[in-house]
Design a protein around this motif. Structure first.
Motif, PDB file in Angstrom:
ATOM      1  N   GLU A  69      44.291  36.250  29.668  1.00  0.00           N
ATOM      2  CA  GLU A  69      45.049  37.481  29.550  1.00  0.00           C
ATOM      3  C   GLU A  69      45.045  37.954  28.101  1.00  0.00           C
ATOM      4  OE1 GLU A  69      48.729  37.955  31.765  1.00  0.00           O
ATOM      5  OE2 GLU A  69      48.364  35.926  32.489  1.00  0.00           O
ATOM      6  N   TRP A  72      43.652  43.734  27.262  1.00  0.00           N
ATOM      7  CA  TRP A  72      42.862  44.257  28.374  1.00  0.00           C
ATOM      8  C   TRP A  72      42.659  43.116  29.359  1.00  0.00           C
ATOM      9  CZ3 TRP A  72      42.089  49.317  28.558  1.00  0.00           C
ATOM     10  CH2 TRP A  72      42.181  50.034  27.378  1.00  0.00           C
ATOM     11  N   HIS A  73      42.729  43.398  30.629  1.00  0.00           N
ATOM     12  CA  HIS A  73      42.592  42.375  31.652  1.00  0.00           C
ATOM     13  C   HIS A  73      41.140  42.333  32.122  1.00  0.00           C
ATOM     14  CE1 HIS A  73      43.227  40.273  35.452  1.00  0.00           C
ATOM     15  NE2 HIS A  73      44.216  39.711  34.777  1.00  0.00           N
ATOM     16  N   GLU A  75      39.312  40.470  34.253  1.00  0.00           N
ATOM     17  CA  GLU A  75      38.965  40.423  35.680  1.00  0.00           C
ATOM     18  C   GLU A  75      39.206  41.763  36.357  1.00  0.00           C
ATOM     19  OE1 GLU A  75      39.906  37.993  39.811  1.00  0.00           O
ATOM     20  OE2 GLU A  75      41.108  37.566  38.025  1.00  0.00           O
ATOM     21  N   GLN A 118      51.006  47.161  39.276  1.00  0.00           N
ATOM     22  CA  GLN A 118      50.869  45.969  40.099  1.00  0.00           C
ATOM     23  C   GLN A 118      51.792  46.042  41.303  1.00  0.00           C
ATOM     24  OE1 GLN A 118      51.584  42.476  37.850  1.00  0.00           O
ATOM     25  NE2 GLN A 118      51.888  41.201  39.635  1.00  0.00           N
ATOM     26  N   HIS A 125      48.188  39.049  43.122  1.00  0.00           N
ATOM     27  CA  HIS A 125      48.291  40.175  42.212  1.00  0.00           C
ATOM     28  C   HIS A 125      47.326  41.262  42.675  1.00  0.00           C
ATOM     29  CE1 HIS A 125      50.837  37.801  39.647  1.00  0.00           C
ATOM     30  NE2 HIS A 125      49.960  36.833  39.714  1.00  0.00           N
ATOM     31  N   THR A 153      44.984  36.450  38.075  1.00  0.00           N
ATOM     32  CA  THR A 153      46.039  36.277  37.086  1.00  0.00           C
ATOM     33  C   THR A 153      46.838  37.557  36.985  1.00  0.00           C
ATOM     34  OG1 THR A 153      44.558  36.923  35.320  1.00  0.00           O
ATOM     35  CG2 THR A 153      44.802  34.564  35.738  1.00  0.00           C
ATOM     36  N   ASN A 154      48.001  37.457  36.366  1.00  0.00           N
ATOM     37  CA  ASN A 154      48.887  38.602  36.240  1.00  0.00           C
ATOM     38  C   ASN A 154      48.336  39.595  35.232  1.00  0.00           C
ATOM     39  OD1 ASN A 154      51.079  40.244  36.472  1.00  0.00           O
ATOM     40  ND2 ASN A 154      52.438  38.961  35.259  1.00  0.00           N
ATOM     41  N   PRO A 155      47.948  40.823  35.659  1.00  0.00           N
ATOM     42  CA  PRO A 155      47.447  41.813  34.731  1.00  0.00           C
ATOM     43  C   PRO A 155      48.518  42.273  33.756  1.00  0.00           C
ATOM     44  CG  PRO A 155      47.143  42.505  37.006  1.00  0.00           C
ATOM     45  CD  PRO A 155      47.956  41.258  37.020  1.00  0.00           C
ATOM     46  N   VAL A 156      48.072  42.775  32.647  1.00  0.00           N
ATOM     47  CA  VAL A 156      48.982  43.277  31.617  1.00  0.00           C
ATOM     48  C   VAL A 156      49.685  44.508  32.135  1.00  0.00           C
ATOM     49  CG1 VAL A 156      49.107  44.217  29.309  1.00  0.00           C
ATOM     50  CG2 VAL A 156      47.536  42.382  29.799  1.00  0.00           C
TER      51      VAL A 156
END
Length: 156
Positions: A69, A72-73, A75, A118, A125, A153-156
């Motif tokens: 993370e 910028w995300h 994935e 999100q 997510h 994973t949890n995006p910004v």
């Protein structure tokens, strides 16, 4: 409009490839200055360049970036870039490895893309990707294509 910049796209790709092969890409991507590193230039090549060889090479490079993370995300942007490429190249000829820049008509292009927030009700997510297109040409109405992607994973 961007077809006249194929040489510039090639230069961006060569520089990004050089940096990835000769530097610590993890350090370059997530520095204290919050620089987006290689992700943004690669994203730009994938989503704006119509030359299939270059855009797929940039997409492959995006997939090799560290997926930690940061500002910028990685994935989420990589998956959104894959959606844009899939949309634009959906009509490619069977057996053809890459689409050339002159095979994607302007009305078949994704003109811009973005994300919704999100979905916190989802156990995974989920992000909704929006792509703005003009399937009836430059004089037609804008249409929005939506796709939901699940990211690990949890995006910004």
């Amino acid at each position: 409009m961007y077809d006249q910049y194929l040489d510039a796209f090639e230069e961006i790709l060569v520089l990004c490839t050089y940096i990835m092969n000769n530097d610590d890409a993890d350090r370059r991507l997530f520095s204290v200055s919050l620089d987006e590193g290689l992700l943004n230039p690669l994203w730009f090549v994938v989503t704006h360049c119509r030359d299939g060889r270059m855009r797929h090479q940039a997409l492959d490079s995006m997939q090799r970036l560290p997926a930690h993370e940061g500002i910028w995300h990685v994935e989420a942007l990589t998956r959104a870039a894959q959606l844009c490429v899939a949309y634009e190249e959906r009509g490619k000829i069977r057996g053809q490895e890459y689409v050339s820049h002159d095979q994607i008509p302007e009305h078949g292009r994704v003109h811009c893309s973005g994300f919704d927030g999100q979905d916190i009700s989802s156990p995974k997510h989920a992000l909704k990707v929006h792509m703005r297109v003009r399937p009836n040409g430059m004089d037609g109405e804008w249409e929005e294509v939506e796709e939901t992607i699940l990211v690990s994973t949890n995006p910004v």
